[in-house]
Each structure stands twice: as C-alpha cells, then as structure tokens.
Write a protein that holds these residues in place. Structure first.
Motif, PDB file in Angstrom:
ATOM      1  N   ASP A   1      53.067  33.856  44.929  1.00 24.31           N
ATOM      2  CA  ASP A   1      54.488  34.139  44.704  1.00 24.31           C
ATOM      3  C   ASP A   1      55.363  33.248  45.577  1.00 24.31           C
ATOM      4  N   LYS A   2      55.003  33.135  46.841  1.00 19.20           N
ATOM      5  CA  LYS A   2      55.789  32.338  47.790  1.00 19.20           C
ATOM      6  C   LYS A   2      55.796  30.855  47.400  1.00 19.20           C
ATOM      7  N   GLN A   3      54.673  30.386  46.846  1.00 23.19           N
ATOM      8  CA  GLN A   3      54.566  28.986  46.430  1.00 23.19           C
ATOM      9  C   GLN A   3      55.235  28.726  45.086  1.00 23.19           C
ATOM     10  N   GLY A   4      55.595  29.796  44.374  1.00 24.71           N
ATOM     11  CA  GLY A   4      56.205  29.647  43.061  1.00 24.71           C
ATOM     12  C   GLY A   4      55.196  29.286  41.979  1.00 24.71           C
ATOM     13  N   ILE A   5      53.941  29.628  42.204  1.00 26.48           N
ATOM     14  CA  ILE A   5      52.876  29.346  41.242  1.00 26.48           C
ATOM     15  C   ILE A   5      52.634  30.610  40.426  1.00 26.48           C
ATOM     16  N   THR A   6      52.675  30.476  39.126  1.00 26.76           N
ATOM     17  CA  THR A   6      52.431  31.637  38.284  1.00 26.76           C
ATOM     18  C   THR A   6      50.937  31.831  38.070  1.00 26.76           C
ATOM     19  N   GLN A   7      50.575  33.058  37.767  1.00 33.24           N
ATOM     20  CA  GLN A   7      49.177  33.342  37.452  1.00 33.24           C
ATOM     21  C   GLN A   7      48.772  32.562  36.209  1.00 33.24           C
ATOM     22  N   THR A   8      49.675  32.408  35.263  1.00 33.20           N
ATOM     23  CA  THR A   8      49.380  31.654  34.046  1.00 33.20           C
ATOM     24  C   THR A   8      49.054  30.202  34.370  1.00 33.20           C
ATOM     25  N   GLU A   9      49.805  29.609  35.278  1.00 30.90           N
ATOM     26  CA  GLU A   9      49.512  28.234  35.685  1.00 30.90           C
ATOM     27  C   GLU A   9      48.108  28.135  36.277  1.00 30.90           C
ATOM     28  N   LEU A  10      47.765  29.080  37.133  1.00 30.49           N
ATOM     29  CA  LEU A  10      46.457  29.058  37.764  1.00 30.49           C
ATOM     30  C   LEU A  10      45.346  29.306  36.747  1.00 30.49           C
ATOM     31  N   ILE A  11      45.579  30.181  35.801  1.00 24.53           N
ATOM     32  CA  ILE A  11      44.612  30.420  34.722  1.00 24.53           C
ATOM     33  C   ILE A  11      44.368  29.119  33.951  1.00 24.53           C
ATOM     34  N   ASN A  12      45.449  28.457  33.579  1.00 25.55           N
ATOM     35  CA  ASN A  12      45.340  27.219  32.802  1.00 25.55           C
ATOM     36  C   ASN A  12      44.657  26.100  33.579  1.00 25.55           C
ATOM     37  N   GLU A  13      44.969  25.966  34.848  1.00 28.46           N
ATOM     38  CA  GLU A  13      44.412  24.886  35.660  1.00 28.46           C
ATOM     39  C   GLU A  13      42.955  25.134  36.059  1.00 28.46           C
ATOM     40  N   SER A  14      42.618  26.388  36.310  1.00 34.78           N
ATOM     41  CA  SER A  14      41.281  26.701  36.830  1.00 34.78           C
ATOM     42  C   SER A  14      40.257  26.979  35.735  1.00 34.78           C
ATOM     43  N   GLY A  15      40.739  27.403  34.570  1.00 34.76           N
ATOM     44  CA  GLY A  15      39.819  27.800  33.519  1.00 34.76           C
ATOM     45  C   GLY A  15      39.258  29.200  33.706  1.00 34.76           C
ATOM     46  N   LEU A  16      39.733  29.900  34.718  1.00 35.62           N
ATOM     47  CA  LEU A  16      39.308  31.279  34.954  1.00 35.62           C
ATOM     48  C   LEU A  16      40.067  32.220  34.034  1.00 35.62           C
ATOM     49  N   GLY A  17      39.522  33.386  33.817  1.00 31.45           N
ATOM     50  CA  GLY A  17      40.151  34.356  32.928  1.00 31.45           C
ATOM     51  C   GLY A  17      41.328  35.071  33.569  1.00 31.45           C
ATOM     52  N   LYS A  18      42.156  35.615  32.705  1.00 34.51           N
ATOM     53  CA  LYS A  18      43.332  36.363  33.149  1.00 34.51           C
ATOM     54  C   LYS A  18      42.936  37.530  34.049  1.00 34.51           C
ATOM     55  N   GLY A  19      41.874  38.241  33.686  1.00 34.23           N
ATOM     56  CA  GLY A  19      41.421  39.380  34.478  1.00 34.23           C
ATOM     57  C   GLY A  19      40.986  38.978  35.878  1.00 34.23           C
ATOM     58  N   THR A  20      40.316  37.844  35.978  1.00 37.24           N
ATOM     59  CA  THR A  20      39.858  37.362  37.289  1.00 37.24           C
ATOM     60  C   THR A  20      41.039  37.033  38.181  1.00 37.24           C
ATOM     61  N   ILE A  21      41.980  36.279  37.655  1.00 36.40           N
ATOM     62  CA  ILE A  21      43.153  35.891  38.451  1.00 36.40           C
ATOM     63  C   ILE A  21      43.982  37.115  38.807  1.00 36.40           C
ATOM     64  N   ASN A  22      44.162  38.015  37.867  1.00 36.08           N
ATOM     65  CA  ASN A  22      44.918  39.237  38.137  1.00 36.08           C
ATOM     66  C   ASN A  22      44.254  40.031  39.265  1.00 36.08           C
ATOM     67  N   ARG A  23      42.954  40.170  39.202  1.00 33.07           N
ATOM     68  CA  ARG A  23      42.205  40.910  40.223  1.00 33.07           C
ATOM     69  C   ARG A  23      42.384  40.273  41.609  1.00 33.07           C
TER      70      ARG A  23
END
Length: 73
Positions: free
Chosen positions: A18-40
């Motif tokens: 949040d502080k870096q302004g990075i969305t979970q969606t961005e991280l999902i797209n860049e990492s290839g990890l699933g939404k559930g993993t990033i959310n967790r």
C-alpha cells in the motif's frame, strides 16, 4: 487496490505494498502467482513457500523495485 480502505486486515507485506502504491493486481500480473496467494500474503504474516518468495522477488526486480523479503518473512 484490494483491501485498501475496505477495513480488511493488512500484514506487514500488505501495508508495504500500500505504501509503495503497488496494487495486488500488479503483483499478480508480474509474478504469475494467483489472486488467492497474493491476497493471503497481504492479510497474513505467515511465511510463504520459497518458490512464492522467489517469484515475488523476481517480479519486483522486473518492476525495478528494491525488495528484501527478510523484512517480511
């Protein structure tokens, strides 16, 4: 951004995103990890698998963001 302002609990990692302004969606797209993993990871301070940490580190590297997983896990 998932979780921001919605009253959801945030892990140390989630707060950092949040502080870096990075969305979970961005991280999902860049990492290839699933939404559930990033959310967790954003709501729970439990340590992820080595593979997950590796993929997150690679994603941030590709994004040009300095990231030290030791600060979170």
């Amino acid at each position: 951004m998932f979780g921001t302002g919605l009253g959801k609990p945030r892990s140390k990692f989630g707060k950092w995103l949040d502080k870096q302004g990075i969305t979970q969606t961005e991280l999902i797209n860049e990492s290839g990890l699933g939404k559930g993993t990033i959310n967790r990871l954003c709501i729970n301070d439990d340590e992820p698998t080595e593979r997950t940490i590796y993929l997150i580190e690679q994603a941030f590297d590709e994004m040009g963001i300095r990231f030290n997983s030791n600060k979170f896990w």
